[in-house]
Design an enzyme around this catalytic site. Structure first.
Site, PDB file in Angstrom:
ATOM      1  N   HIS A 125      44.205  43.254  44.463  1.00 36.85           N
ATOM      2  CA  HIS A 125      43.197  43.534  43.453  1.00 36.85           C
ATOM      3  C   HIS A 125      43.659  44.724  42.625  1.00 36.85           C
ATOM      4  O   HIS A 125      44.685  45.344  42.920  1.00 36.85           O
ATOM      5  CB  HIS A 125      41.830  43.789  44.084  1.00 36.85           C
ATOM      6  CG  HIS A 125      41.047  42.533  44.332  1.00 36.85           C
ATOM      7  ND1 HIS A 125      40.635  41.688  43.317  1.00 36.85           N
ATOM      8  CD2 HIS A 125      40.596  41.962  45.476  1.00 36.85           C
ATOM      9  CE1 HIS A 125      39.972  40.672  43.814  1.00 36.85           C
ATOM     10  NE2 HIS A 125      39.934  40.802  45.129  1.00 36.85           N
ATOM     11  N   ASP A 154      42.419  45.911  35.946  1.00 37.26           N
ATOM     12  CA  ASP A 154      41.905  44.640  35.436  1.00 37.26           C
ATOM     13  C   ASP A 154      41.909  44.569  33.910  1.00 37.26           C
ATOM     14  O   ASP A 154      42.364  43.585  33.329  1.00 37.26           O
ATOM     15  CB  ASP A 154      40.471  44.418  35.929  1.00 37.26           C
ATOM     16  CG  ASP A 154      40.419  43.672  37.251  1.00 37.26           C
ATOM     17  OD1 ASP A 154      41.470  43.151  37.683  1.00 37.26           O
ATOM     18  OD2 ASP A 154      39.339  43.606  37.856  1.00 37.26           O
TER      19      ASP A 154
END
Length: 360
Positions: A125, A154
């Site tokens: 992640h 992200d």
């Protein structure tokens, strides 16, 4: 939609995080984006990342549904996908397959580690990607690194980088180039975001300790201070003229340290300090929470936020003088446009029923 990308057609394979963010940006700026949904995805109601596009729901395990993707891609300028390396190839929807029917297709791929390399197939992640880039080490107080939410990995290193890559490749096609594959790795993008820091370190101007440098709270005139009411202000007085305005406003001698500044700041509330420094060049701003930011006068004036179906969210950015952006459309329900999209692709009623059937 208005905007400089009007006329562009993008296919988005539904995913989470950076892929939808890139698709949102392209759609915000005028591209027609069709999102191919898959059942069982994690989501939030009225997710701002899903605004401004149409939605079709397909079961990609079925050949007739994969054929819909192929037909959409054959008429599109670009496609975005965020699956692990090899997934689209196993579906028969990889760049080699789709580019045979559409050599001009720009095929955007967003992953954590990239399409190749030792970690390419490992899970991760955003926090893992910025850890490997070196950036996470420098974020936080002296005692330990702190996760900067998922903004760096992200969205800055991932979604925004993919959106830029898509536009660059689409521009190349318009100038006579061929379609191509974009390998956007969040670990690569996060590293790129840290270009300044690596430059400062190479010049001997950045140390590998937190709160020891110009931009990480190591300088007294650049950082966060707690106020009388427990809220915080930000100070970013780097240049001499801004520091002069800061110390004048604090009634402190030039060059005062962090403890002296903190003691003064703690004597008034956040909003009192914001009012005190308003109109000065001291580079002081209140730290607002997510409820306060949309109703700040500056943000109201610039329409920085928009209310879509009760969800305050950032407006499309940046602004254009000749191709202004429309107010965004709220997110569509999953598969809401399935029949309309299939009809436009030339499917008849029986074919649509077969494609959209739900297996028991």
């Amino acid at each position: 939609m208005a905007g400089p990308l009007t006329g562009m057609k993008i296919v988005e394979m539904a995913g989470l995080g950076p892929g939808p963010f890139a698709a949102m940006m392209l759609a915000d700026h005028g591209a027609e984006v069709i999102r191919i949904e898959r059942a069982g995805m994690i989501g939030v109601p009225n997710d701002p990342l899903l605004r401004n596009r149409r939605s079709i729901s397909l079961d990609l395990k079925r050949e007739e549904c994969r054929e819909v993707v192929q037909r959409l891609a054959s008429r599109a300028d670009g496609l975005i996908e965020g699956y692990r390396p090899g997934v689209m190839e196993r579906l028969g929807l990889g760049p080699d397959e789709l580019s045979r029917d559409n050599p001009k297709l720009v095929y955007g791929r967003i992953t954590g580690w990239g399409q190749d390399g030792p970690l390419a197939n490992e899970a991760g992640h955003d926090i893992n990607y910025i850890a490997l880039s070196g950036l996470l080490h420098g974020i936080g107080p002296k005692e330990r690194p702190v996760a900067p939410l998922n903004y760096v990995g992200d969205y800055a290193g991932g979604g925004m980088m993919l959106a830029f890559g898509m536009v660059a490749a689409l521009l190349s096609v318009q100038r006579g180039g061929s379609g191509q594959v974009i390998d956007a790795a969040m670990s690569d993008g996060a590293a790129l975001v840290g270009a300044l820091t690596y430059g400062l370190r190479a010049a001997g101007l950045w140390r590998d300790e937190r709160e020891a440098n110009l931009l990480d709270g190591g300088e007294a005139t650049y950082g966060v201070y707690r106020c009388l009411d427990g809220k915080f202000i930000s100070i970013g007085a780097i240049e001499p003229q801004f520091q002069e305005a800061l110390f004048k406003g604090l009634a402190l001698r030039p060059g005062s340290g962090r403890e002296e500044i903190a003691a003064i700041i703690s004597s008034r509330t956040r909003d009192q300090w914001a009012a005190h420094f308003a109109g000065t060049d001291a580079c002081v701003a209140p730290i607002l929470d997510l409820g306060e930011a949309p109703v700040h006068p500056h943000n109201i004036s610039r329409k920085t936020f928009v209310d879509l179906d009760g969800v305050f969210q950032p407006s499309p950015a940046p602004r254009y003088s000749e191709t202004p952006l429309d107010r965004p459309d709220p997110p569509r329900k999953e598969g809401q446009d399935s029949r309309a999209i299939l009809e436009k692709l030339g499917y008849d009623a029986d074919e649509m029923e077969q494609i959209l059937k739900v297996d028991e």
